[in-house]
Design a protein around this motif. Structure first.
Motif, short mmCIF file in Angstrom:
data_model
loop_
_atom_site.label_atom_id
_atom_site.label_comp_id
_atom_site.label_asym_id
_atom_site.label_seq_id
_atom_site.Cartn_x
_atom_site.Cartn_y
_atom_site.Cartn_z
N LEU A 1 28.31 -3.85 -38.44
CA LEU A 1 28.52 -2.89 -39.53
C LEU A 1 28.85 -1.50 -38.99
CD1 LEU A 1 25.71 -3.93 -42.03
CD2 LEU A 1 28.17 -4.20 -42.33
N LEU A 2 28.22 -1.11 -37.89
CA LEU A 2 28.55 0.18 -37.28
C LEU A 2 29.99 0.19 -36.79
CD1 LEU A 2 25.27 0.94 -35.27
CD2 LEU A 2 26.06 2.04 -37.37
N ALA A 3 30.46 -0.94 -36.26
CA ALA A 3 31.85 -1.04 -35.82
C ALA A 3 32.81 -0.98 -37.01
CB ALA A 3 32.05 -2.34 -35.04
N VAL A 4 32.47 -1.66 -38.09
CA VAL A 4 33.31 -1.65 -39.29
C VAL A 4 33.37 -0.24 -39.88
CG1 VAL A 4 33.44 -2.47 -41.67
CG2 VAL A 4 32.95 -4.08 -39.84
N MET A 5 32.24 0.46 -39.87
CA MET A 5 32.22 1.83 -40.39
C MET A 5 33.05 2.76 -39.52
SD MET A 5 28.18 1.94 -41.45
CE MET A 5 28.15 3.55 -42.24
N LEU B 1 28.32 8.99 -36.21
CA LEU B 1 28.13 9.18 -34.78
C LEU B 1 26.65 9.34 -34.43
CD1 LEU B 1 31.06 11.53 -33.68
CD2 LEU B 1 30.57 9.24 -32.83
N SER B 2 25.91 10.01 -35.29
CA SER B 2 24.47 10.18 -35.06
C SER B 2 23.75 8.84 -35.12
CB SER B 2 23.88 11.14 -36.10
OG SER B 2 24.47 12.42 -36.02
N PHE C 1 21.16 4.24 -32.42
CA PHE C 1 21.04 2.79 -32.27
C PHE C 1 21.27 2.36 -30.82
CE2 PHE C 1 22.95 -1.53 -32.48
CZ PHE C 1 21.88 -2.19 -33.07
N TYR C 2 22.38 2.80 -30.24
CA TYR C 2 22.69 2.38 -28.88
C TYR C 2 21.87 3.15 -27.84
CZ TYR C 2 26.56 -0.29 -30.79
OH TYR C 2 27.30 -1.20 -31.49
N GLY C 3 21.55 4.39 -28.15
CA GLY C 3 20.74 5.18 -27.22
C GLY C 3 19.36 4.60 -27.02
N PRO D 1 15.26 3.46 -35.52
CA PRO D 1 16.60 3.68 -36.09
C PRO D 1 16.69 3.34 -37.57
CG PRO D 1 16.78 2.61 -33.97
CD PRO D 1 15.33 2.58 -34.34
N GLN D 2 16.04 2.25 -37.98
CA GLN D 2 16.09 1.84 -39.39
C GLN D 2 15.39 2.87 -40.30
OE1 GLN D 2 15.02 -0.43 -36.87
NE2 GLN D 2 17.16 -1.03 -36.75
N MET D 3 14.40 3.56 -39.76
CA MET D 3 13.70 4.58 -40.53
C MET D 3 14.52 5.87 -40.60
SD MET D 3 9.97 6.32 -39.80
CE MET D 3 10.57 7.13 -38.32
#
Length: 310
Positions: A114-118, A243-244, A249-251, A280-282
């Motif tokens: 989803l992050l890639a699609v966004m 970007l944040s 997520f990846y950081g 990250p989800q929070m």
């Protein structure tokens, strides 16, 4: 160590974050609070997008999908941990552990997709603004979501079926608060060479493709902005929230990988894993609501509308 076939394994023990009984209430309150914030924040995002017609765009459609995925990912791990603390029972059934592992992988990969699609959505919006509505039509948006879903199902099923063929030893304690693939593989008495190869190949394909998509999209975005007028910098500001979220997520994922490489303490690795499996989800709803004027306006409308109800 005595080995026994997986059919004889009925349960595992989730050791959690600590063995200290005095710290259990604090951990329970902390994780319950984080879980409730995650549920409320992401649910507000979904309701705000659904109730405001101005937000019925591809960007917010994918954002609502991301919020729903964040709720599901947190629900896969945190409630079981809270129940274990309340009941002082660390057991989880073999089937339950396998299911939890599969769902964690499924929702984790789906978040990645989803992050890639966004990122692709932002690329089209900035680099091809006049064709944006044509390219990112409803059919394309739904297709991208379904493709991400199928992509994630393959990963979850692949690793779950891989675990089914393994035999386990008498040591069935998992030093984690949920059933993580790497921790389960450490308990097996079977040869895991093939499994490790499958894991690395799957990580390169199912993790590498979305990461490459994000990097490609933002490379083109930056290149396009540098060639155009200063007005385009305003368009780049719409990427700030995304970007944040990507960095968070990846950081946190990279941080966990580094911590696992430099420490042999399972407890320290578990604490580090909280950073990618819960935090990250929070934080995602806060990032999108604080950095996005349209989202803030929609949330205030939703809150005022709810408060005015009799």
């Amino acid at each position: 160590m005595e080995a026994r076939n997986q059919t004889a394994v009925s349960e595992f023990l989730l050791l959690g974050l600590t063995d200290d009984p005095e710290q259990q209430p604090l951990i329970f309150i902390l994780f319950l609070s984080m879980y409730l914030v995650t549920l409320l924040g992401n649910l507000l995002i979904i309701l705000a997008v659904g109730s405001d017609s101005h937000l019925h765009t591809p960007m917010y459609f994918f954002l609502s999908n991301l919020s729903l995925n964040d709720i599901c990912l947190s629900t896969t791990t945190v409630p079981k941990m809270l129940v274990n603390i309340c009941t002082w029972d660390q057991r989880i059934s073999y089937t339950g552990c396998l299911a939890q592992m599969g769902f964690v992988l499924f929702f984790g990969v789906l978040e990645n997709c989803l992050l890639a699609v966004m990122a692709y959505d932002r690329y089209v919006a900035i680099c091809h603004p006049l064709r944006y509505t044509v390219i990112m039509n409803t059919r394309v948006c739904v297709s991208l979501s379904l493709f991400s879903l199928a992509f994630s199902i393959v990963v979850g099923l692949l690793h779950s079926l891989m675990i089914l063929r393994l035999s386990f030893c008498t040591e069935l304690r998992i030093p984690h608060f949920f059933c993580e693939l790497a921790q389960i593989l450490r308990l097996t008495c079977s040869d895991t060479l093939v499994d490790n190869v499958v894991i690395y190949v799957a990580a390169c394909i199912f993790g590498g493709v979305p990461v490459f998509g994000i990097m490609f999209s933002y490379t083109r975005i930056v290149s396009s902005i540098l060639r155009m007028s200063s007005k385009k910098y305003k368009a780049f500001s719409t990427c700030g929230s995304h970007l944040s979220v990507v960095s968070l997520f990846y950081g946190t994922g990279i941080g966990v990988y580094i911590s696992s490489a430099v420490t042999d303490s399972p407890r320290k690795m578990v604490v580090a894993s909280v950073m990618y499996s819960v935090v990250p989800q929070m934080m995602n709803p806060f990032i999108y609501s604080l950095k996005n004027r349209d989202m803030k306006a929609a949330l205030w409308k939703l809150i005022n509308r709810t408060a005015s109800l009799p």
